[in-house]
Design a protein around this motif. Structure first.
Motif, mmCIF file in Angstrom:
data_model
loop_
_atom_site.group_PDB
_atom_site.id
_atom_site.type_symbol
_atom_site.label_atom_id
_atom_site.label_comp_id
_atom_site.label_asym_id
_atom_site.label_seq_id
_atom_site.Cartn_x
_atom_site.Cartn_y
_atom_site.Cartn_z
ATOM 1 N N ASN A 194 91.679 21.476 65.581
ATOM 2 C CA ASN A 194 91.187 22.890 65.807
ATOM 3 C C ASN A 194 90.793 23.413 64.699
ATOM 4 O O ASN A 194 90.776 24.548 64.179
ATOM 5 C CB ASN A 194 92.523 23.818 66.315
ATOM 6 N N ASN A 195 90.108 22.585 63.852
ATOM 7 C CA ASN A 195 89.727 23.085 62.358
ATOM 8 C C ASN A 195 88.150 23.487 62.783
ATOM 9 O O ASN A 195 87.396 22.970 63.342
ATOM 10 C CB ASN A 195 89.720 21.795 61.528
ATOM 11 N N LYS A 196 87.842 24.321 61.825
ATOM 12 C CA LYS A 196 86.535 25.250 61.812
ATOM 13 C C LYS A 196 85.736 24.754 60.630
ATOM 14 O O LYS A 196 84.720 24.386 60.814
ATOM 15 C CB LYS A 196 86.754 26.622 62.037
ATOM 16 N N GLU A 197 86.174 25.215 59.662
ATOM 17 C CA GLU A 197 85.692 24.779 58.509
ATOM 18 C C GLU A 197 86.342 24.820 57.124
ATOM 19 O O GLU A 197 87.475 25.047 57.038
ATOM 20 C CB GLU A 197 84.353 25.830 58.079
ATOM 21 N N PHE A 198 85.613 24.469 55.974
ATOM 22 C CA PHE A 198 86.426 24.393 54.635
ATOM 23 C C PHE A 198 85.770 25.492 53.698
ATOM 24 O O PHE A 198 84.523 25.637 53.589
ATOM 25 C CB PHE A 198 86.281 23.091 53.876
ATOM 26 N N LEU A 199 86.599 26.336 53.076
ATOM 27 C CA LEU A 199 86.172 27.034 51.882
ATOM 28 C C LEU A 199 86.338 26.100 50.319
ATOM 29 O O LEU A 199 87.544 25.889 50.393
ATOM 30 C CB LEU A 199 86.665 28.291 52.069
ATOM 31 N N VAL A 200 85.321 26.096 49.641
ATOM 32 C CA VAL A 200 85.599 25.223 48.362
ATOM 33 C C VAL A 200 85.706 26.485 47.242
ATOM 34 O O VAL A 200 85.029 27.321 47.137
ATOM 35 C CB VAL A 200 84.325 24.487 47.783
#
Length: 323
Positions: A194-200
């Motif tokens: 259920n992952n949407k995105e990553f923030l670095v």
């Protein structure tokens, strides 16, 4: 005859043994706190030689780290990243979940090493089952042929824990580096749900982090059971402007203080105040530009994972290194 004598003396030295007092103790996993399934935790233990130096013999000293419900974070060569110990060669048997450290040099006298490695928790465990079924490590040391009558009984140490939830993403390795004028960040996920995105996110003190970019999940509909690799890059000049004291805020502060000093009829202090602010701005710019001249500042990076429902979890923190 002379050559034979020298050879004989050499063999005697090789077979000589030394009174030993080598121990492993103080094992901890995740700082002795419960973990979540898919969480990357740090595992540590202490290796100590309390006696005289131990030379390398035909049967070297070995330290075996047996893992349960843990998958170690691997480097580019497929080996666990173990830090804190020198003079040992590392091998890894994934089928046995074992890391073996084999002596390859003299162990100095009266030394102590804090050894650590990161691993992902692969299964859930109830608190009542922590000791018998929980994730953790068992560390065993077998003295080599040059150690006679090891004085200590601390040749085995264990640490196990339990879980209190599940993270939607299991992070694998994470690395970050300066490459020319760019910050390069790479990471991998072992599984996603259920992952949407990553923030670095980056930080100049390792505590307060600021987002410097976003990467969309490569998993189909946010779900994956295979290893996925990600990469991100950003110009240092642009990234640094997000980490330092904003110039706009400095300008606003100047304006407010100028009005205040004029109203208080302390105009004589205004030039001094302006000089201080100008110096601050110049220092901030110098710090941002320092990468160009090889004097790179300490910068830390972590990855924030964002669910489709907005919930967020973080990876471990790594320090950016020079490439």
């Amino acid at each position: 005859m002379k050559r034979v004598s020298l050879t004989f003396i050499s063999i005697l030295l090789t077979l000589a043994s030394f009174a030993g007092d080598i121990v492993v103790n103080s094992a901890t996993i995740n700082g002795n706190q419960p973990a979540k399934k898919n969480q990357t935790i740090t595992n540590t233990f202490q290796f100590t030689n309390l006696a005289e130096a131990i030379p390398l013999g035909f049967d070297p000293t070995k330290i075996t780290i047996s893992m349960r419900k843990l998958s170690p974070v691997l480097d580019g060569d497929g080996l666990p990243v173990v830090t804190g110990l020198s003079g040992f060669t590392l091998t890894y048997d994934a089928s046995k979940s074992e890391i073996v450290l084999t002596q390859n040099a003299t162990i100095p006298e009266d030394v102590s090493f804090s050894i650590s490695f990161d691993a992902v928790v692969t299964e859930e465990t109830a608190p009542a089952d922590a000791l018998t079924q929980g994730h953790g490590i068992n560390v065993n040391i077998v003295p080599g042929s040059t150690v006679s009558g090891n004085l200590s009984s601390n040749d085995d140490v264990q640490a196990f824990g339990y879980t209190n939830g599940v993270l939607p993403v299991a992070f694998g390795s994470i690395n970050a580096s300066f490459r020319g004028q760019q910050i390069i960040v790479g990471w991998e996920t072992l599984s996603e749900k259920n992952n949407k995105e990553f923030l670095v996110e980056a930080s100049i003190d390792g505590k307060v982090f600021h987002s410097i970019g976003t990467v969309t999940s490569a998993a189909t509909e946010g779900n994956s059971d295979v290893t996925l690799k990600y990469s991100f890059s950003k110009a240092w000049e642009e990234a640094s402007s997000l980490l330092g004291f904003p110039v706009a805020l400095i300008v606003l502060t100047i304006s407010i203080m100028a009005v205040f000093l004029v109203k208080k009829k302390k105009v004589i202090l205004l030039p001094i105040f302006l000089l201080i602010i100008t110096t601050a701005i110049f220092s901030c710019k110098k710090d941002r530009d320092s990468v160009s001249y090889g004097d790179r500042p300490d910068v830390y990076v972590r990855i924030a994972q964002v669910d489709k429902d907005g919930a967020t979890a973080h990876s471990k923190v790594v320090k950016i290194i020079a490439d």
